[in-house]
Write a protein that holds these residues in place. Structure first.
Motif, short mmCIF file in Angstrom:
data_model
loop_
_atom_site.label_atom_id
_atom_site.label_comp_id
_atom_site.label_asym_id
_atom_site.label_seq_id
_atom_site.Cartn_x
_atom_site.Cartn_y
_atom_site.Cartn_z
N GLU A 29 0.60 -1.61 -0.47
CA GLU A 29 0.03 -0.10 -0.34
C GLU A 29 0.59 0.91 0.16
O GLU A 29 2.10 1.15 0.17
N LEU B 28 0.24 5.71 0.54
CA LEU B 28 -0.42 6.95 0.06
C LEU B 28 -1.18 7.56 -0.89
O LEU B 28 0.50 8.30 -1.47
N ARG C 263 -5.68 4.94 0.89
CA ARG C 263 -4.82 4.06 1.39
C ARG C 263 -4.44 3.05 -0.22
O ARG C 263 -5.64 2.38 -0.24
N PHE C 264 -3.50 3.83 -1.18
CA PHE C 264 -4.34 3.16 -2.75
C PHE C 264 -3.52 1.68 -2.52
O PHE C 264 -2.26 1.42 -2.18
N GLU C 265 -4.15 0.34 -3.25
CA GLU C 265 -3.33 -0.83 -3.31
C GLU C 265 -3.07 -0.92 -4.24
O GLU C 265 -2.71 -0.47 -5.69
#
Lengths: 343, 208, 668
Positions: free
Chosen positions: C576, C578, C590-592
């Motif tokens: 993850e 930000l 919270r970008f995967e």
């Protein structure tokens, strides 16, 4: 003051000689022989001198900027430099940018007025009018005239009278080429499907070499031409000769040579006025003996070179469109006699 | 003993609609690339037009007209279809935003049907132009305009199929709801660009 | 749903923690974080690795190999031209070599290597853990590699393109370039253009959305600005060359008539399309190098840059103006003079933002605490060489003067002064500056100086005489010249210089190989520099930052307070990073980050099949499209998390991030 040793003085002399050598060249844009090239050459010197001064000034500023040395131990970053210093620097930078803008404007105006001289005579119909057709890798030259009997076609060598504006209409038969005679003017492209125009004028008699300046394939490097500027009477005489049909063969050898010419593959590509040969795939040979060079200004027009060209032009200009020929010696000599008679 | 502040982001979501999500940006910049491409292609169309006195140029077989204009039938039908298809697409977009799985599924199926229909109509449009791609420069550029757009229709429809398969067979999670909204954006773009191309190919020769 | 989130989203909370406790927590998390971000092992692992640093280093090494190959081609040309009527190379070989030289340098070296620096450093400089689209990134690399292999396969099989790097029609068209040579060129363009576009989308996506909190646009480093401007230029310029090469390929393969005057096509159309791309292309190569110069100057003068805003605006305006110059490559065509004059104005005008940058940098150097390490030397070399090139550029901008010097060696001199001076010298400076960060080792300083002086002297020996050669009538792209022209001496000097320049590059290669084995250990921050990439180890951990930093100024490492806040809460079991807002870098998601995958390679191979076999039959497009579609489907449906693949440790780990409630503020 730096004391020059003998060696370094010699090196300096060599460098200077290199810098200013061949300023008297016949394919040289800063050795102008006509009003256009002259105007362009003057523009060049203006820009060169101003740009050199600018370059030196900026380099000096840079070197001065590098003067101050601080001890290597002092590595604290300065995030708040003294305000008055920054203000002074700001003023200097703004002044430098302003001067840059002014210089660019001066260049723009100088450029624009030089550009006007390039288009000045394009509407002039009283000067000489020539149609140029670019081929891979030779120049087809057709002199135009209101009187049809004065129209003729030649190749790779252009004669012009001194002091007369010559308008060229530029076309291309296959790919893009570019007509460039630096001593006389800038270049213009020959583009298939388009007609481009350029005018130029020679103010001094002389021979000026031009070269194709747009990559056009295998033999782009050897697609050159001659522009011969001569006094009006000489030009008239040359032109008069070019409009005549070909010289008839006189001696037996020449007659035999004409037979060889007409019965071999030569006639597939080359024209000789006054004979059945009329193809314009290759250069017109009616007055080939009157030309100074062959192979698009690649070799001088001597008997030996002509023989080499006919036998094996591929060794001179690999990839050019002319095939090799296996004439026996007697045939070749007769052919040469015939061709050398085509004045 | 020194302390420092912690900014705790553990409760932030993974995906969100529109400008929040990098996928939105990525998609839109890909569309910017394609828009530039079409803009230059359209400029090419008008540039080549300068080389023709008659545009479209004459066809030997047609003696009743000097300028065989592209026939309006299929192209217009396709245009109407594409414009109308935006309606179910907007509704699907909204359904995805509010989390309505059932409606999203229906909407995507309708979209796929529209896409397939548009592709079929497009294949008839080529014949409505009286020239082939290898006839002349007019034929070449018109086929390219129709063809590049057709490629987009194909990719768009395929994307709809993939997303539909996912939301039929797997979770209707936020990531794929964002995907639906992204596909919808692409859909509007494909239709919008088509309106421009339609006007240029079918109408500008009719007026001047 | 969206507007309220623009303000402080309710999902973020703050608390305080002592440094001791923080260190403890981080120690506990470290192992898991490393496992989550671990590089996959073996050859298979190498093929699927999506770590932006690994991809970038691959780009750099590959591009450098192409640089050396292009240099060898140049050396061969210089040998041929050293003497008049030389027979070292046949005209056919020479024509292939100059074409492949230009194509290699422009498409396979310069643009990819500049993109590569962006891909490596953007996440590090903005405080992110990876780029926005890592798998797309990997795809971009493979497509580039395939394009390069295509070109050289053709070249080594004696079917290299031979119509120039610009491939003007009708010479490059079906009538005058039979065979597959030009088709290979046209399709190579497709690959490199896809790769560049992918890189641009990634640069913009990452820069816009993944900056650490506190890194507002105002605080964006100049390196990042340069990459951003370049990415925008790529997006608007590349489609033009895509169309130019596609039209050319279709004219050749399926008989369209875009460029055939007999059927209404137009040879000049090709030039417009190509140069609309071609001029921005040189700025695409140049502007990232400007982004190298600023950090190097800042670090080696130990002060903030002079005129940050002016520098940013100069970068942006160079990018804009760069799109308005393209006709200056076409002044010899029948385009009306009045129209051409506009382009003279624009071409001169672009000197202004370049000038602004030069003056601001000199102002920064003035009175700075100068440290003459090799990176700074190369930057100084840039000044001397690029400025001269820029001045000859102003000369070329003038329509009438250009008609004399266009298509002569004067232009060859100019373009190498601006490209080598403007891009390659800063690039070498960047190598010396950032090599420690990539590898953890320092390059040798004294070898660096040798490298610099050999390159500087060699370069000037090669290219300065070419100005004179052009003025004295020598056109470009000629495999030989007659002795009577008198060009022999200057050509010989240039050829000698070429080998000195080559020696300089060789010194660099030796230096790099040597340093990798026995160079001094670099540590995190050998230069005591100011940007975020120096806050992490050398080389950085796979996840870049354990805690996303919070940025307080333009020079984060010089301005960070002792008790700077950190961002916590990102998973240690999933990849993850930000995602923050575009303008103010407020946390949003919270970008995967997708993990390693084989599908980028598969799609790249399918792309390769489409466009390479497409040279021989149009059916390849259908087959390739189906293959690509299949691979893309697998990519779409595939698992984003590499760790959850069968065979890997799939134990579902609970988040070990300490939830906010547990961190009790301690009394100081």
């Amino acid at each position: 003051m730096i004391k020059l040793t003998t060696t370094s003085r010699r090196i300096l002399q060599c460098l200077l000689a290199l810098c200013f050598s061949s300023c008297s060249g016949i394919q040289n844009s800063i050795n102008p022989a006509g009003p256009q090239a002259d105007s362009l050459s003057r523009l060049w010197w203006l820009m060169f001198i101003v740009c050199s001064i600018v370059f030196v000034l900026v380099m000096v500023a840079l070197l001065l900027a590098l003067r101050k040395r601080t001890p290597h131990s002092d590595v604290t970053p300065v995030l708040e430099p003294p305000a008055d210093q920054e203000r002074r620097k700001r003023n200097v930078v703004i002044s430098a940018v302003t001067i840059t803008v002014i210089i660019l404007f001066v260049f723009l105006i100088a450029s624009f007025s030089a550009g006007r001289s390039m288009t000045a005579e394009l509407a002039n119909k009283n000067g000489l009018s020539i149609e140029l057709n670019g081929h891979q890798w030779w120049w087809e030259v057709k002199y135009q005239d209101v009187d049809a009997s004065n129209i003729f076609t030649t190749a790779n060598e252009i004669h012009i009278p001194v002091g007369v504006p010559v308008t060229f209409s530029l076309r291309a038969a296959d790919v893009i080429h570019s007509f460039w005679v630096p001593n006389l003017s800038g270049k213009k492209d020959l583009i298939p499907g388009k007609i481009n125009t350029i005018w130029l004028q020679a103010d001094k008699p002389g021979v000026y070499r031009g070269q194709c300046a747009e990559y056009c394939g295998l033999q782009h490097a050897k697609m050159a031409l001659w522009v011969v500027a001569e006094p009006q009477e000489q030009f008239n005489a040359w032109r008069q000769n070019q409009t005549q049909t070909s010289m008839p063969p006189l001696s037996d050898s020449q007659k035999r040579g004409q037979q060889v010419f007409l019965s071999s593959t030569c006639v597939m590509c080359h024209a000789v006025n006054g004979t059945p040969a009329g193809s314009n795939i290759g250069p017109n040979l009616t007055h080939v003996a009157s030309r100074n060079m062959i192979g698009a200004a690649t070799m001088t027009n001597t008997r030996e070179h002509l023989a080499q060209w006919i036998r094996d032009s591929q060794s001179v200009k690999p990839g050019n469109r002319m095939p090799q020929h296996n004439f026996n010696e007697a045939d070749l000599q007769s052919l040469l006699d015939y061709l050398q008679n085509l004045k | 003993m020194s302390t420092r502040t912690i900014i705790d982001v553990s409760e932030l979501p993974h995906h969100e609609f529109d400008t929040y999500d990098p996928v939105w940006w990525g998609n839109n910049f890909l569309l910017a690339i394609e828009t530039s491409m079409f803009a230059i292609l359209i400029a090419t169309y008008f540039y080549l037009r300068q080389n023709f006195t008659l545009w479209p140029p004459p066809v030997a077989q047609l003696t009743d007209t000097l300028r065989p204009l592209p026939e309006l039938g299929y192209g217009t039908a396709n245009t109407i279809l594409l414009v109308l298809s935006c309606i179910p697409m907007v509704l699907t977009d909204r359904a995805a935003r509010r989390g309505d799985r059932h409606f999203s599924q229906i909407g995507l199926v309708i979209a796929i049907a529209c896409g397939v229909a548009a592709l079929v109509l497009r294949s008839f449009e080529y014949a409505a132009v009286y020239f082939r791609w290898d006839s002349n420069a007019y034929g070449s550029v018109v086929w390219f305009l129709l063809g590049m757009h057709m490629l987009h229709l194909l990719v768009l429809t395929t994307e709809c199929v993939l997303v539909a398969i996912w939301i039929f067979t797997r979770e209707f999670d936020m990531k794929h709801r964002v995907d639906i909204v992204t596909v919808a954006l692409y859909w509007y773009w494909v239709v919008g660009i088509w309106l421009l191309i339609y006007a240029i190919v079918y109408f500008t020769p009719r007026f001047g | 749903m969206s507007d309220e989130r623009a303000k402080q989203p309710p999902e973020i909370s703050t608390s305080t923690i002592s440094d001791e406790e923080l260190a403890e927590v981080m120690e506990r998390e470290k192992g898991e974080l490393e496992r989550t971000w671990a590089r996959p092992r073996g050859l298979h692992g190498w093929l699927i690795d999506t770590d932006h640093k690994a991809i970038a280093l691959r780009y750099i090494v590959t591009a450098f190999v192409f640089f050396v190959l292009g240099g060898i081609e140049a050396a061969l040309m210089r040998i041929q031209l050293a003497r008049p009527e030389n027979h070292f190379l046949s005209p056919d070989k020479y024509n292939q070599i100059f074409t492949v030289h230009g194509t290699t340098m422009m498409f396979l070296f310069a643009v990819p290597i500049m993109t590569a620096f962006g891909i490596y450093f953007l996440p590090l400089m903005i405080g992110a853990r990876d780029v926005a689209f890592p798998r797309l990134n990997l795809y971009g690399y493979y497509v580039y590699l395939i394009g390069g292999i295509l070109l050289y396969a053709g070249f080594l099989l004696n079917t290299g393109p031979d119509a120039g790097w610009f491939a003007y029609v009708p010479l490059s068209g079906p009538a005058y370039s039979p065979g597959k040579r030009v088709d290979i060129w046209a399709q190579m363009i497709t690959f490199t253009e896809i790769s560049a576009l992918v890189g641009a989308v990634i640069v913009i996506g990452t820069t816009f959305k993944m900056r650490a909190p506190g890194m507002t646009l105002n605080r964006l480093p100049l390196f990042v600005w340069a990459q951003l401007v370049t990415a925008f230029m790529v997006i608007f310029a590349m489609p033009a060359v895509m169309l130019a090469s596609s039209f050319l390929a279709s004219d050749r393969l399926i008989d369209t008539h875009f460029f055939n005057p007999a059927e209404g096509g137009d040879a000049i159309l090709y030039q417009h399309l190509f140069w609309f791309f071609g001029h921005p292309e040189v700025y695409i190569i140049f502007i990232p190098a400007l982004g190298f110069i600023s950090p190097i100057i800042i670090t080696f003068t130990r002060r903030k840059i002079f005129g940050h805003l002016a520098l940013v605006l100069s970068l942006i305006s160079t990018g804009f103006i760069g799109f308005g110059l393209w006709v200056h490559h076409m002044f010899a065509t029948p385009i009306p003079q009045m129209g051409q004059s506009f382009f003279t104005g624009a071409s001169m005008m672009i000197a202004i933002p370049s000038g602004v940058q030069i003056f601001c940098w000199i102002a920064t150097l003035w009175g700075g605490k100068l440290n003459f390490k090799t990176p700074l030397l190369f930057v100084l070399g840039f000044f001397a060489i690029f400025i001269l090139g820029g001045l000859t550029g102003v000369m070329l901008a003038s329509v009438p003067l250009d008609l004399q010097i266009h298509d002569t060696f004067f232009v060859v001199a100019h373009l190498h002064y601006v490209l080598i001076g403007g891009s390659v010298f800063p690039l070498f400076g960047a190598f010396y500056y950032w090599f420690p960060k990539w590898t953890g080792r320092m390059l040798s300083e004294w070898a660096g100086r040798l490298n610099f002086w050999l390159m500087f002297i060699g370069f000037n020996l090669v290219f300065f005489p070419m100005h004179q050669l052009g003025l004295h009538g020598m056109p470009r792209r000629v495999y030989t010249y007659l002795p009577e022209t008198g060009w022999g001496m200057l050509n010989l000097i240039a050829s000698i210089g070429a080998f000195i320049l080559a020696a300089g590059v060789l010194v660099f290669i030796v230096n790099a190989v040597w340093a990798l084995r026995v160079g001094a250990v670099a540590g995190d921050d050998p230069w005591a520099a100011e940007s975020l990439e120096w806050a992490v180890s050398s080389p950085p951990p796979h996840y870049n930052f354990h805690n996303i930093p919070v940025v307080h100024g333009r020079y984060p490492l010089w301005q960070a307070p002792e008790d700077a806040p950190v961002v916590r809460g990102l998973s240690t079991t999933k990849r993850e990073t930000l995602v923050t807002s575009v303008l103010d870098a407020q946390p949003e998601l919270r970008f995967e980050i997708p993990g390693p995958s084989i599908w980028p390679l598969m799609v790249a191979l399918a792309t390769g099949v489409t466009f390479i076999v497409g040279i021989f039959t149009p059916w390849a497009f259908l087959v390739g499209a189906i293959l690509a579609g299949g691979a893309l489907t697998a990519w779409f449906f595939g698992d984003p998390n590499y760790e959850n693949r069968p065979g890997h440790d799939t134990e579902e780990k609970s988040e070990t991030v300490v939830p906010p409630g547990e961190l009790q503020p301690k009394e100081v």
